[in-house]
Write a protein that holds these residues in place. Sequence first.
Motif, short mmCIF file in Angstrom:
data_model
loop_
_atom_site.label_atom_id
_atom_site.label_comp_id
_atom_site.label_asym_id
_atom_site.label_seq_id
_atom_site.Cartn_x
_atom_site.Cartn_y
_atom_site.Cartn_z
N SER A 133 0.88 -1.17 0.00
CA SER A 133 0.00 0.00 0.00
C SER A 133 0.92 1.22 0.00
O SER A 133 2.12 1.11 0.26
N PRO A 134 0.37 2.43 -0.27
CA PRO A 134 1.23 3.63 -0.22
C PRO A 134 1.94 3.79 1.13
O PRO A 134 3.11 4.17 1.17
N VAL A 135 1.27 3.46 2.23
CA VAL A 135 1.91 3.59 3.54
C VAL A 135 3.05 2.56 3.69
O VAL A 135 4.14 2.88 4.20
N ALA A 136 2.82 1.35 3.20
CA ALA A 136 3.88 0.32 3.26
C ALA A 136 5.08 0.78 2.43
O ALA A 136 6.24 0.64 2.85
N GLN A 137 4.79 1.32 1.28
CA GLN A 137 5.83 1.83 0.39
C GLN A 137 6.64 2.93 1.09
O GLN A 137 7.87 2.95 1.05
N VAL A 153 4.70 -6.88 7.45
CA VAL A 153 3.76 -7.97 7.15
C VAL A 153 2.69 -7.41 6.24
O VAL A 153 1.95 -6.49 6.62
N LEU A 154 2.62 -7.93 5.02
CA LEU A 154 1.79 -7.36 3.95
C LEU A 154 1.01 -8.49 3.27
O LEU A 154 1.37 -9.66 3.40
N PRO A 155 -0.03 -8.13 2.49
CA PRO A 155 -0.71 -9.18 1.72
C PRO A 155 0.27 -9.84 0.74
O PRO A 155 1.00 -9.13 0.04
N GLU A 174 -2.05 -2.81 6.83
CA GLU A 174 -3.27 -3.13 6.08
C GLU A 174 -3.84 -1.82 5.58
O GLU A 174 -4.42 -1.07 6.36
N GLY A 175 -3.61 -1.51 4.31
CA GLY A 175 -3.98 -0.20 3.79
C GLY A 175 -3.19 0.86 4.52
O GLY A 175 -1.96 0.84 4.52
N ALA A 176 -3.92 1.77 5.22
CA ALA A 176 -3.23 2.83 5.95
C ALA A 176 -3.05 2.48 7.43
O ALA A 176 -2.45 3.25 8.18
N SER A 209 7.02 9.16 14.82
CA SER A 209 7.28 10.55 14.41
C SER A 209 7.43 10.63 12.90
O SER A 209 7.05 11.64 12.30
N ASN A 210 7.87 9.56 12.26
CA ASN A 210 7.91 9.55 10.80
C ASN A 210 6.51 9.53 10.20
O ASN A 210 6.21 10.26 9.25
N LEU A 211 5.62 8.70 10.78
CA LEU A 211 4.25 8.59 10.25
C LEU A 211 3.35 9.72 10.74
O LEU A 211 2.26 9.92 10.22
N ARG A 212 3.81 10.42 11.78
CA ARG A 212 2.99 11.41 12.47
C ARG A 212 1.66 10.80 12.93
O ARG A 212 0.60 11.42 12.82
N ALA A 213 1.72 9.57 13.39
CA ALA A 213 0.52 8.88 13.90
C ALA A 213 0.97 7.77 14.83
O ALA A 213 2.05 7.21 14.64
N PRO A 214 0.12 7.46 15.84
CA PRO A 214 0.48 6.35 16.73
C PRO A 214 0.32 5.00 16.04
O PRO A 214 -0.55 4.84 15.18
N LEU A 215 1.17 4.05 16.40
CA LEU A 215 1.02 2.68 15.89
C LEU A 215 -0.11 2.00 16.64
O LEU A 215 -0.30 2.24 17.84
#
Length: 324
Positions: free
Chosen positions: A79-83, A97-99, A186-188, A205-211
Amino acid sequence: MITTLRLSANEEGIAQAAALLAAGKLVAFPTETVYGLGCDASNSGAVSRLYAAKGRPSFNPLIAHVAEPDDAHAIAEFSPVAQHLAQAFWPGPLTLVLPAKNDGPVCELARAGLASVAVRMPASTIALAIIRAAKRPIAAPSANRSGHVSPTQAQHVLDDLDGLVDAVVMGDEAFIGIESTILAVEGAAVTMLRSGGLARETIESNLRAPLLFPSAVSDGSPIAPGRLASHYAPQAPLRLDATSLRDGEVVLDFAGQLAGKISGAHRIDLSAEGNLVEAAARLYAALRTLDALAPKGIAVAPVPNQGIGEAINDRLRRAAAPRG
Ligand code: TXA
Ligand code: MG
């Protein structure tokens, strides 16, 4: 028992390791996290021998290691986020871990029959050279007997697997010392399945979102069994967050916290200066050394939970868990 070849970590040894892998053999080699036990991820005969050599249940899937991001794209759907994550952190201590791609090269046995697949591009130049020369994705779990402490030195691999694997590349110490961080994308949505060499804070901090945290078991399939109770375990029982010492115990210290509280007991300090990166690099070797003294128990000082400290605490908790 078979004869385990000792290969040098030079051009010749790398070529031999790659040729053995291409021929379906089991070859342990250093990565920057821990030593891996590699085999051709597309060869189910080799993968089945690998599970047997480790004593690993075949429902616990393996990570496919690649030398180029392009090779990962042949294995999995990004997905774009995985990329984005691969671009930011590969090569390095991150597993995604990806499809799984339809008709991708990683065999079903290596994926434990799951629709997803774990991929990683390691940073170790020796690992990259071996994978590149083998010209195929390499399935590589940590090169220890299943459930035991992971190896950070070639000697640790031999202690566990001499006579059970075809060759060991005798490289340097794995410098990070703790396994890769595993993210399911999984997607985003990005879920941390295992803390590891890449700190949560760095990714967030790279994603600017919590895991996200994994739900216990999503669909009844075994997700990241490395997360399950007893794992990474020495023989001796561990007692965590120790502030004093009991009879017969040896000490795994951090930043000198227990130094004044022992009378003659054996003590290893993971980092006298309180440096968590140094502590991670020394953790597994220290557990093996203390365990070899056959103590009544190992008293472990508290370790801060920041940065790579999260992974250190995760491994200590599993090492301390009741044995299955
Ligand atoms: O640093 C590392 O990751 C090392 C080096 C050798 O690269 N490898 C390693 O592999 O730690 P292993 O097999 O000891 O741990 C791989 C973990 C297991 O807990 C497994 O369950 C999980 O990855 N895993 C593999 N494929 C998965 C999937 N499709 N879904 C969820 N978890 C997966
Ligand atoms: Mg392992």
